[in-house]
Enzyme design. Structure first.
Site, mmCIF file in Angstrom:
data_model
loop_
_atom_site.group_PDB
_atom_site.id
_atom_site.type_symbol
_atom_site.label_atom_id
_atom_site.label_comp_id
_atom_site.label_asym_id
_atom_site.label_seq_id
_atom_site.Cartn_x
_atom_site.Cartn_y
_atom_site.Cartn_z
ATOM 1 N N LEU A 46 49.817 64.554 51.151
ATOM 2 C CA LEU A 46 49.720 64.841 49.738
ATOM 3 C C LEU A 46 50.148 63.616 48.801
ATOM 4 O O LEU A 46 51.120 62.885 49.225
ATOM 5 C CB LEU A 46 50.560 66.111 49.479
ATOM 6 C CG LEU A 46 49.913 67.520 49.676
ATOM 7 C CD1 LEU A 46 51.016 68.539 49.583
ATOM 8 C CD2 LEU A 46 48.573 67.833 48.821
ATOM 9 N N ASP A 47 49.599 63.334 47.738
ATOM 10 C CA ASP A 47 49.902 62.221 46.855
ATOM 11 C C ASP A 47 51.447 62.570 46.486
ATOM 12 O O ASP A 47 52.045 63.969 46.437
ATOM 13 C CB ASP A 47 49.066 62.407 45.668
ATOM 14 C CG ASP A 47 47.480 62.077 45.995
ATOM 15 O OD1 ASP A 47 47.376 61.148 46.818
ATOM 16 O OD2 ASP A 47 46.841 62.373 45.154
ATOM 17 N N PRO A 48 52.159 61.335 46.034
ATOM 18 C CA PRO A 48 53.533 61.803 45.794
ATOM 19 C C PRO A 48 53.521 62.815 44.384
ATOM 20 O O PRO A 48 54.435 63.432 44.369
ATOM 21 C CB PRO A 48 54.148 60.518 45.381
ATOM 22 C CG PRO A 48 53.213 59.511 46.374
ATOM 23 C CD PRO A 48 51.730 60.141 46.484
#
Length: 303
Positions: A46-48
């Site tokens: 997942l993106d930060p």
């Protein structure tokens, strides 16, 4: 001489509610440390910026991470209209700003309708998709633009949850490889003003939901209180809950564990199946072939 892996043998899955601002790998390593596990992996980063469901695999469960990666995903995404960024989310530098037209629900719904079903996406340069062995975001940081052919994806569900003067929130269920940032950017482009993601929460991954996800701070609290986290682990076979199960007798199980296909008289159709010896002993993932045989695909260690 091979290096001995540190940690204890832990087999199963732990579903974590990823916090914002943390990379998926950093979260994985933190939970691996809490468990003291020797072997671990996640099922797609997942993106930060994103939060939500991140199934973490330990031990024998890592053998099925690719199958889990191929599953449908669910998201809640909030978007800001009129502002386009480099990365497609609020972590990126602003590229352009445009006036937001007056939008009513019918206008927004008509645009969303064009993105339901099978569509094509051009992946963002700030994605982890690889080109010549390197992720695209490395090229992007060097100012290099790589040609990306459109990729087919399926948007199974796209629901408008809320709408404001310059923002909206959508609920999405989609196939693997769908970029929500790209979806929001494309919706913004169709509206004529651009858009970017300001918040993203994954609600579904590999069949696991938010209700099953444990916050990292809760895991830390329990561990610091002397509790074992092992009771929170889902069994390895739960990763394959979407596959039908086949029960094998002693001879069939022996053949499967020796890497041999077996013929099942009552078996029809093709596809992936969970394999069991008796009612409870999980053997691994099998494949029903067009010839009516069940062949082993990925087996778990039998202690």
């Amino acid at each position: 001489m091979s290096r001995r892996r540190k940690g204890r043998p832990v087999n199963g899955l732990l579903v974590v509610d990823k916090p914002a601002g943390m990379t998926s790998n950093k979260l994985l390593q933190a939970v691996r440390h809490l468990l003291g596990a020797a072997k671990a992996g996640h099922t797609g980063a997942l993106d930060p910026l994103a939060t939500g469901v991140l199934p973490l695999c330990f031990g024998e469960a890592t053998k099925f991470s690719q199958w889990m990666l191929d599953s449908d995903k669910g998201y809640l995404a909030r978007a800001r209209l009129g502002v386009t960024t480099e990365t497609g989310d609020s972590d990126g530098e602003v590229v352009s700003t445009d006036p937001v037209p007056e939008l009513d629900e019918d206008r927004l719904e008509s645009v969303l309708a064009s993105f339901r079903g099978e569509i094509e996406q051009i992946p963002s340069m700030y994605s982890a998709l690889k080109h010549n062995g390197r992720p695209l975001y490395e090229y992007a940081r060097e100012g290099i633009d790589v040609e990306r052919p459109p990729r087919p994806v399926t948007i199974r569900e796209l629901v408008l949850e809320s709408q404001g003067a310059d923002e909206f929130e959508i609920r999405v269920t989609c196939t693997k490889g769908t970029y929500i940032r790209t979806l929001v950017e494309d919706i913004g482009q169709a509206l004529g003003c651009g858009a970017h993601v300001t918040a993203l929460r994954r609600t579904l991954a590999a069949g696991y939901t938010l209700e099953q996800a444990m916050p990292l701070e809760e895991l830390v609290r329990r561990r610091e209180g002397g509790e074992s986290l092992d009771p929170l682990l889902y069994p390895v076979e739960s990763a394959l809950a979407g596959c039908p199960a086949i029960t094998l007798d002693d001879d069939e199980s022996r053949s499967i564990l020796n890497g041999q296909a077996v013929r099942m008289k009552s078996q029809s159709g093709t596809g992936s199946v969970r394999l069991y010896h008796g009612a409870e002993r999980f053997l691994g993932l099998g494949e029903v072939t067009p010839a009516g045989e069940v062949a082993p695909r990925r087996l778990v260690r039998q202690d």
